[in-house]
Motif scaffolding. Structure first.
Motif, PDB file in Angstrom:
ATOM      1  N   ASP A  24     -13.508 -15.482  71.042  1.00  0.00           N
ATOM      2  CA  ASP A  24     -13.179 -16.899  71.209  1.00  0.00           C
ATOM      3  C   ASP A  24     -12.979 -17.642  69.892  1.00  0.00           C
ATOM      4  N   ILE A  25     -12.685 -16.952  68.809  1.00  0.00           N
ATOM      5  CA  ILE A  25     -12.379 -17.624  67.548  1.00  0.00           C
ATOM      6  C   ILE A  25     -10.899 -17.990  67.568  1.00  0.00           C
ATOM      7  N   VAL A  26     -10.620 -19.249  67.354  1.00  0.00           N
ATOM      8  CA  VAL A  26      -9.249 -19.759  67.450  1.00  0.00           C
ATOM      9  C   VAL A  26      -8.628 -19.814  66.056  1.00  0.00           C
ATOM     10  N   ARG A  27      -7.454 -19.200  65.900  1.00  0.00           N
ATOM     11  CA  ARG A  27      -6.738 -19.201  64.628  1.00  0.00           C
ATOM     12  C   ARG A  27      -6.236 -20.615  64.332  1.00  0.00           C
ATOM     13  N   PRO A  28      -6.500 -21.124  63.110  1.00  0.00           N
ATOM     14  CA  PRO A  28      -6.043 -22.485  62.788  1.00  0.00           C
ATOM     15  C   PRO A  28      -4.533 -22.502  62.561  1.00  0.00           C
ATOM     16  N   PRO A  29      -3.935 -23.698  62.566  1.00  0.00           N
ATOM     17  CA  PRO A  29      -2.492 -23.802  62.315  1.00  0.00           C
ATOM     18  C   PRO A  29      -2.149 -23.367  60.895  1.00  0.00           C
ATOM     19  N   ALA A  30      -0.887 -23.037  60.643  1.00  0.00           N
ATOM     20  CA  ALA A  30      -0.457 -22.499  59.347  1.00  0.00           C
ATOM     21  C   ALA A  30      -0.673 -23.480  58.199  1.00  0.00           C
ATOM     22  N   GLU A  31      -0.635 -24.786  58.450  1.00  0.00           N
ATOM     23  CA  GLU A  31      -0.742 -25.771  57.376  1.00  0.00           C
ATOM     24  C   GLU A  31      -2.187 -26.162  57.047  1.00  0.00           C
ATOM     25  N   VAL A  32      -3.136 -25.335  57.407  1.00  0.00           N
ATOM     26  CA  VAL A  32      -4.548 -25.630  57.165  1.00  0.00           C
ATOM     27  C   VAL A  32      -4.896 -25.456  55.677  1.00  0.00           C
ATOM     28  N   SER A  33      -5.961 -26.118  55.207  1.00  0.00           N
ATOM     29  CA  SER A  33      -6.396 -26.015  53.803  1.00  0.00           C
ATOM     30  C   SER A  33      -6.944 -24.619  53.518  1.00  0.00           C
ATOM     31  N   ASP A  34      -6.998 -24.273  52.221  1.00  0.00           N
ATOM     32  CA  ASP A  34      -7.556 -22.974  51.821  1.00  0.00           C
ATOM     33  C   ASP A  34      -9.008 -22.828  52.269  1.00  0.00           C
ATOM     34  N   ALA A  35      -9.767 -23.914  52.161  1.00  0.00           N
ATOM     35  CA  ALA A  35     -11.183 -23.868  52.551  1.00  0.00           C
ATOM     36  C   ALA A  35     -11.326 -23.617  54.051  1.00  0.00           C
ATOM     37  N   ALA A  36     -10.505 -24.295  54.847  1.00  0.00           N
ATOM     38  CA  ALA A  36     -10.573 -24.098  56.294  1.00  0.00           C
ATOM     39  C   ALA A  36     -10.112 -22.689  56.673  1.00  0.00           C
ATOM     40  N   TRP A  37      -9.108 -22.162  55.937  1.00  0.00           N
ATOM     41  CA  TRP A  37      -8.643 -20.798  56.206  1.00  0.00           C
ATOM     42  C   TRP A  37      -9.724 -19.779  55.857  1.00  0.00           C
ATOM     43  N   ALA A  38     -10.394 -19.988  54.725  1.00  0.00           N
ATOM     44  CA  ALA A  38     -11.481 -19.087  54.325  1.00  0.00           C
ATOM     45  C   ALA A  38     -12.620 -19.130  55.344  1.00  0.00           C
ATOM     46  N   GLU A  39     -12.909 -20.318  55.866  1.00  0.00           N
ATOM     47  CA  GLU A  39     -13.965 -20.429  56.875  1.00  0.00           C
ATOM     48  C   GLU A  39     -13.565 -19.657  58.140  1.00  0.00           C
ATOM     49  N   TYR A  40     -12.297 -19.750  58.527  1.00  0.00           N
ATOM     50  CA  TYR A  40     -11.810 -19.008  59.691  1.00  0.00           C
ATOM     51  C   TYR A  40     -11.958 -17.502  59.483  1.00  0.00           C
ATOM     52  N   LEU A  41     -11.655 -17.038  58.270  1.00  0.00           N
ATOM     53  CA  LEU A  41     -11.691 -15.604  58.006  1.00  0.00           C
ATOM     54  C   LEU A  41     -13.109 -15.049  57.853  1.00  0.00           C
ATOM     55  N   TYR A  42     -14.004 -15.815  57.203  1.00  0.00           N
ATOM     56  CA  TYR A  42     -15.269 -15.217  56.766  1.00  0.00           C
ATOM     57  C   TYR A  42     -16.547 -15.808  57.351  1.00  0.00           C
ATOM     58  N   VAL A  43     -16.521 -17.017  57.863  1.00  0.00           N
ATOM     59  CA  VAL A  43     -17.764 -17.656  58.306  1.00  0.00           C
ATOM     60  C   VAL A  43     -17.942 -17.440  59.803  1.00  0.00           C
ATOM     61  N   ARG A  44     -19.094 -16.899  60.173  1.00  0.00           N
ATOM     62  CA  ARG A  44     -19.400 -16.663  61.578  1.00  0.00           C
ATOM     63  C   ARG A  44     -20.737 -17.303  61.928  1.00  0.00           C
ATOM     64  N   ASP A  45     -20.911 -17.620  63.203  1.00  0.00           N
ATOM     65  CA  ASP A  45     -22.135 -18.292  63.643  1.00  0.00           C
ATOM     66  C   ASP A  45     -23.343 -17.355  63.665  1.00  0.00           C
ATOM     67  N   ASN A  46     -23.158 -16.105  64.080  1.00  0.00           N
ATOM     68  CA  ASN A  46     -24.227 -15.112  64.181  1.00  0.00           C
ATOM     69  C   ASN A  46     -25.438 -15.642  64.944  1.00  0.00           C
ATOM     70  N   PRO A  47     -25.234 -16.122  66.163  1.00  0.00           N
ATOM     71  CA  PRO A  47     -26.348 -16.732  66.902  1.00  0.00           C
ATOM     72  C   PRO A  47     -27.330 -15.686  67.431  1.00  0.00           C
ATOM     73  N   ARG A  48     -28.568 -16.115  67.636  1.00  0.00           N
ATOM     74  CA  ARG A  48     -29.577 -15.296  68.292  1.00  0.00           C
ATOM     75  C   ARG A  48     -29.546 -15.646  69.774  1.00  0.00           C
ATOM     76  N   GLY A  49     -29.423 -14.633  70.623  1.00  0.00           N
ATOM     77  CA  GLY A  49     -29.378 -14.881  72.060  1.00  0.00           C
ATOM     78  C   GLY A  49     -28.034 -14.492  72.632  1.00  0.00           C
ATOM     79  N   LYS A  50     -27.660 -15.136  73.734  1.00  0.00           N
ATOM     80  CA  LYS A  50     -26.424 -14.804  74.430  1.00  0.00           C
ATOM     81  C   LYS A  50     -25.215 -15.069  73.539  1.00  0.00           C
ATOM     82  N   ASN A  51     -24.324 -14.076  73.459  1.00  0.00           N
ATOM     83  CA  ASN A  51     -23.175 -14.150  72.557  1.00  0.00           C
ATOM     84  C   ASN A  51     -21.989 -13.452  73.211  1.00  0.00           C
ATOM     85  N   ARG A  52     -20.772 -13.920  72.920  1.00  0.00           N
ATOM     86  CA  ARG A  52     -19.548 -13.259  73.392  1.00  0.00           C
ATOM     87  C   ARG A  52     -18.920 -12.527  72.207  1.00  0.00           C
ATOM     88  N   GLU A  53     -18.689 -11.224  72.381  1.00  0.00           N
ATOM     89  CA  GLU A  53     -18.199 -10.377  71.292  1.00  0.00           C
ATOM     90  C   GLU A  53     -16.972  -9.586  71.734  1.00  0.00           C
TER      91      GLU A  53
END
Ligand SMILES: [Zn+2]
Length: 89
Positions: A24-53
């Motif tokens: 359920d990770i949604v790809r941002p639009p092409a005109e997104v900032s470098d920081a937002a693109w990096a967050e899309y590529l590398y930052v994950r929630d990693n929750p404890r408990g019920k998760n969709r993978e």
């Protein structure tokens, strides 16, 4: 040992599968900032408990699917096929 219920093949050992990350990770639009693109590529929630993978049945049917898993107990709650767009049913 984790037994994963493939929606096509049934219950199989985790050694047959490859983990694909959070679903359920949604790809941002092409005109997104470098920081937002990096967050899309590398930052994950990693929750404890019920998760969709996303999982790939590498040594079986070669299908991707969504697995609902409790990351605290490793219990597999359900598995769902990923239908092509327009074929949800
Ligand atoms: Zn399979």
């Amino acid at each position: 040992m984790l037994i994963i219920p493939c929606p096509w093949c049934g219950a199989r050992d985790e050694s047959e599968f490859a983990y694909g990350g959070e679903a359920d990770i949604v790809r941002p639009p092409a005109e997104v900032s470098d920081a937002a693109w990096a967050e899309y590529l590398y930052v994950r929630d990693n929750p404890r408990g019920k998760n969709r993978e996303l999982w790939f049945h590498r040594d079986g049917c070669f299908q991707w699917f969504v697995l609902e898993r409790d990351t605290a107990t490793n219990e597999c709650l359900s598995a769902h096929r990923i239908d092509p767009p327009g074929e949800e049913g």
